[in-house]
Enzyme design. Structure first.
Site, PDB file in Angstrom:
ATOM      1  N   GLY A 236       0.786  -1.228   0.000  1.00 35.53           N
ATOM      2  CA  GLY A 236       0.000   0.000   0.000  1.00 35.53           C
ATOM      3  C   GLY A 236       0.817   1.276   0.000  1.00 35.53           C
ATOM      4  N   GLU A 271       5.135  -5.560   2.249  1.00 36.03           N
ATOM      5  CA  GLU A 271       5.052  -6.195   0.931  1.00 36.03           C
ATOM      6  C   GLU A 271       4.484  -5.238  -0.112  1.00 36.03           C
ATOM      7  OE1 GLU A 271       2.910  -9.671   2.270  1.00 36.03           O
ATOM      8  OE2 GLU A 271       1.009  -8.605   2.105  1.00 36.03           O
ATOM      9  N   GLY A 273       3.822  -3.605  -3.708  1.00 30.79           N
ATOM     10  CA  GLY A 273       3.776  -4.001  -5.112  1.00 30.79           C
ATOM     11  C   GLY A 273       3.957  -2.775  -5.981  1.00 30.79           C
ATOM     12  N   ARG A 274       2.942  -1.904  -5.904  1.00 29.78           N
ATOM     13  CA  ARG A 274       2.930  -0.689  -6.712  1.00 29.78           C
ATOM     14  C   ARG A 274       4.244   0.092  -6.624  1.00 29.78           C
ATOM     15  NH1 ARG A 274      -1.745   1.472  -7.855  1.00 29.78           N
ATOM     16  NH2 ARG A 274      -2.634   0.340  -6.092  1.00 29.78           N
ATOM     17  N   ARG A 310      -7.119   0.872 -15.176  1.00 35.25           N
ATOM     18  CA  ARG A 310      -7.220   1.639 -13.927  1.00 35.25           C
ATOM     19  C   ARG A 310      -8.088   2.901 -14.038  1.00 35.25           C
ATOM     20  NH1 ARG A 310      -3.618   3.679 -11.375  1.00 35.25           N
ATOM     21  NH2 ARG A 310      -4.216   3.008  -9.304  1.00 35.25           N
ATOM     22  N   TYR A 314     -11.016   2.322 -11.484  1.00 33.36           N
ATOM     23  CA  TYR A 314     -10.813   3.019 -10.202  1.00 33.36           C
ATOM     24  C   TYR A 314     -10.911   4.532 -10.351  1.00 33.36           C
ATOM     25  CZ  TYR A 314      -8.357  -1.434  -9.233  1.00 33.36           C
ATOM     26  OH  TYR A 314      -7.996  -2.741  -9.107  1.00 33.36           O
ATOM     27  N   CYS A 342     -15.794  -0.342 -27.203  1.00 32.04           N
ATOM     28  CA  CYS A 342     -17.156   0.167 -27.263  1.00 32.04           C
ATOM     29  C   CYS A 342     -17.758   0.252 -25.859  1.00 32.04           C
ATOM     30  CB  CYS A 342     -17.983  -0.737 -28.173  1.00 32.04           C
ATOM     31  SG  CYS A 342     -19.311   0.160 -28.957  1.00 32.04           S
ATOM     32  N   GLU A 343     -17.253   1.165 -25.068  1.00 35.33           N
ATOM     33  CA  GLU A 343     -17.706   1.404 -23.691  1.00 35.33           C
ATOM     34  C   GLU A 343     -17.483   2.888 -23.382  1.00 35.33           C
ATOM     35  OE1 GLU A 343     -18.868  -0.681 -21.269  1.00 35.33           O
ATOM     36  OE2 GLU A 343     -18.617  -2.572 -22.352  1.00 35.33           O
ATOM     37  N   TYR A 371      -0.087  -2.804 -12.101  1.00 35.02           N
ATOM     38  CA  TYR A 371      -1.497  -3.089 -12.400  1.00 35.02           C
ATOM     39  C   TYR A 371      -1.889  -2.573 -13.788  1.00 35.02           C
ATOM     40  CZ  TYR A 371      -1.171  -3.833  -7.403  1.00 35.02           C
ATOM     41  OH  TYR A 371      -0.762  -4.266  -6.162  1.00 35.02           O
TER      42      TYR A 371
HETATM   43  C1  LIG Z   1      -2.067  -6.230  -3.546  1.00 32.93           C
HETATM   44  C2  LIG Z   1      -1.396  -6.645  -2.286  1.00 32.93           C
HETATM   45  C3  LIG Z   1      -0.220  -6.013  -1.874  1.00 32.93           C
HETATM   46  C4  LIG Z   1       0.422  -4.884  -2.637  1.00 32.93           C
HETATM   47  O1  LIG Z   1      -0.314  -3.729  -2.619  1.00 32.93           O
HETATM   48  P1  LIG Z   1       0.334  -2.394  -3.268  1.00 32.93           P
HETATM   49  O2  LIG Z   1      -0.711  -1.364  -3.068  1.00 32.93           O
HETATM   50  O3  LIG Z   1       0.576  -2.693  -4.700  1.00 32.93           O
HETATM   51  O4  LIG Z   1       1.581  -2.107  -2.537  1.00 32.93           O
HETATM   52  C5  LIG Z   1       0.388  -6.472  -0.729  1.00 32.93           C
HETATM   53  N1  LIG Z   1      -0.150  -7.466  -0.001  1.00 32.93           N
HETATM   54  C6  LIG Z   1      -1.277  -8.106  -0.369  1.00 32.93           C
HETATM   55  C7  LIG Z   1      -1.794  -9.211   0.462  1.00 32.93           C
HETATM   56  C8  LIG Z   1      -1.939  -7.708  -1.510  1.00 32.93           C
HETATM   57  O5  LIG Z   1      -3.067  -8.331  -1.864  1.00 32.93           O
END
Ligand SMILES: *Cc1c(COP(=O)(O)O)cnc(C)c1O
Length: 415
Positions: A236, A271, A273-274, A310, A314, A342-343, A371
């Site tokens: 996050g 953890e 990701g983004r 996205r 979102y 077509c949306e 993503y």
């Molecule tokens: C999606 C996810 C993340 C990563 O979230 P980001 O916003 O991309 O950092 C970490 N942990 C879990 C369990 C997730 O589902």
């Protein structure tokens, strides 16, 4: 080994280089810069020095990215059996790999438990049912419990994403489930929570509250049930999608996270990701139609919601930049950048100010590394785009462009 700037803006990408890539590989095209992935990983490592960092692979599972992330030393957080398989295939050390179940289908659990039987991956369960289902399959490896952080007194509204009831074991049932796992002879090593909400520079309260609740819970479990190796507080970490948004100060996030957790005899884990991949990627699209309307100039491009969902899903903002060589000399017009689907929702950007667009211009869409390709689809029978990885002066195809035949490949008649 540079950690690079805190954020790489779309304006910092070399327009000539991107135009060259669009020429060579055609559009729509995702470009991912592997050196920027390394820089992002290194900045995380420089801030979270004693913490365990896993890359949430669902943000971008392209092998080129997984290889790059693995080489930096980050672990891998996987949300499905398929992601787990990809992480193992990419050579992540099994002890650095986690699988986090979300209402896992039987087929996923069969596969995960089979992999876990030969490997030391951590399996995170999201409910009492999932615990029972992995136990039924003979799982006796390293186990973690995902916590639904829940609503507490003085609770901040934003934590409500972490309180989405879909995810995790309700907070006040975790200690009992932990005891149950230990009674079953399982090796309970950790607790986990992921709020899902973006941790932003302005708003750390929700994050602090989640982490502090996890600290309290971990202390209870350690006192009453068993020792823990780690407490993972999820991903996050936010990235600025707008050019004028400030980047996160990772050092202060790390400090606030440690402070909120308090004294727990277990390693803190995150953890993201983004954060690892978002600003390492851009999407290139070619203008095919320019239409003046009373409200705006509609700029039709060859990428849309099936390429990058996205904005449609979102309502996310992604910066859009014209890469036309003489863009600076053109007058600026209000524009809407729209795709070929077509949306009505198939719009990459509304109310933008762009150098007057012309057919065959190449546009770059920023922060598309997370993503982006991962959520692409074949809706409207649109083949998925290609992904090219750049590393210094080198470039190579990371995922080939789909052809029309790929769209019908799974139908029996086409075999
Ligand atoms: C999606 C996810 C993340 C990563 O979230 P980001 O916003 O991309 O950092 C970490 N942990 C879990 C369990 C997730 O589902």
């Amino acid at each position: 080994m540079t950690t690079g700037p805190a954020v790489r803006r779309l304006s910092a990408w070399d327009a000539e280089r991107l135009r060259g890539l669009a020429d060579e590989y055609e559009t729509p095209l995702y470009v991912v810069d592997l050196e920027r992935v390394r820089e992002n990983a290194r900045r995380l490592q420089a801030a979270f020095t004693d913490e365990e960092i896993s890359y949430a692979v669902k943000a971008n599972t392209t092998r080129a990215v997984l290889d790059t992330v693995r080489e930096t030393g980050l672990g891998a957080e996987c949300a499905s059996a398929g992601e787990l398989q990809r992480a193992i295939d990419a050579g992540f050390a099994p002890e650095d790999v986690r699988y986090t179940a979300v209402n896992p289908p039987d087929r996923d659990l069969d596969h995960v438990v089979e992999i876990a039987a030969d490997n030391d991956v951590v399996v995170t369960v999201d409910s009492a049912d999932t615990l029972e289902r992995v136990a039924d399959r003979g799982f006796d490896g390293r186990l973690c419990i995902r916590v639904l952080p829940g609503v507490g007194a003085g609770h901040h509204e934003k934590v409500s994403t972490g309180a989405a009831p879909k995810f995790g074991v309700p907070y006040d049932r975790v200690a009992d489930l932990a005891a149950d796992a230990v009674d079953r002879g399982m090796d309970l090593v950790g607790l986990h929570a992921h709020a899902g909400s973006g941790i932003s520079a302005e708003d750390m309260d929700a994050h602090r509250e989640l982490v502090s609740r996890m600290g309290d819970l971990a202390r209870d479990v350690v006192d009453d049930v068993t020792d823990l190796a780690f407490v993972n507080v999820g991903g996050g970490l936010g990235v600025p999608y707008r050019e004028d948004e400030p980047p996160l100060d990772l050092d202060s996030v790390a400090e606030a996270t440690r402070a909120a957790l308090g004294d727990v005899d277990a390693q803190l884990g995150i953890e993201p990701g983004r954060y690892v991949v978002a600003d390492a990627g851009v999407l290139l699209a070619t203008v095919n139609t320019v239409k003046e309307t009373a409200e705006t100039t509609v700029v039709g491009v060859d990428a849309g919601m099936t390429t990058l969902i996205r904005p449609a899903m979102y309502n996310s903002y992604h910066e859009i930049r014209s890469l036309a060589p003489e863009a600076a000399d053109r007058k600026t017009v209000p524009a809407m950048v729209a795709g070929p689907i077509c949306e009505t929702a198939d719009v990459l950007g509304r109310d933008r100010q762009l150098p007057a667009p012309e057919r065959d211009d190449v546009l770059a869409v920023g922060n598309a590394g997370a993503y982006g390709y991962e959520m692409s689809s074949q809706y409207n029978s649109r083949p998925r785009p290609a992904v090219v990885a750049v590393d210094g002066r080198e470039s190579s195809i990371a995922v080939r462009r789909e052809e029309l035949a790929d769209v019908t490949r799974l139908e029996p008649w086409s075999e």
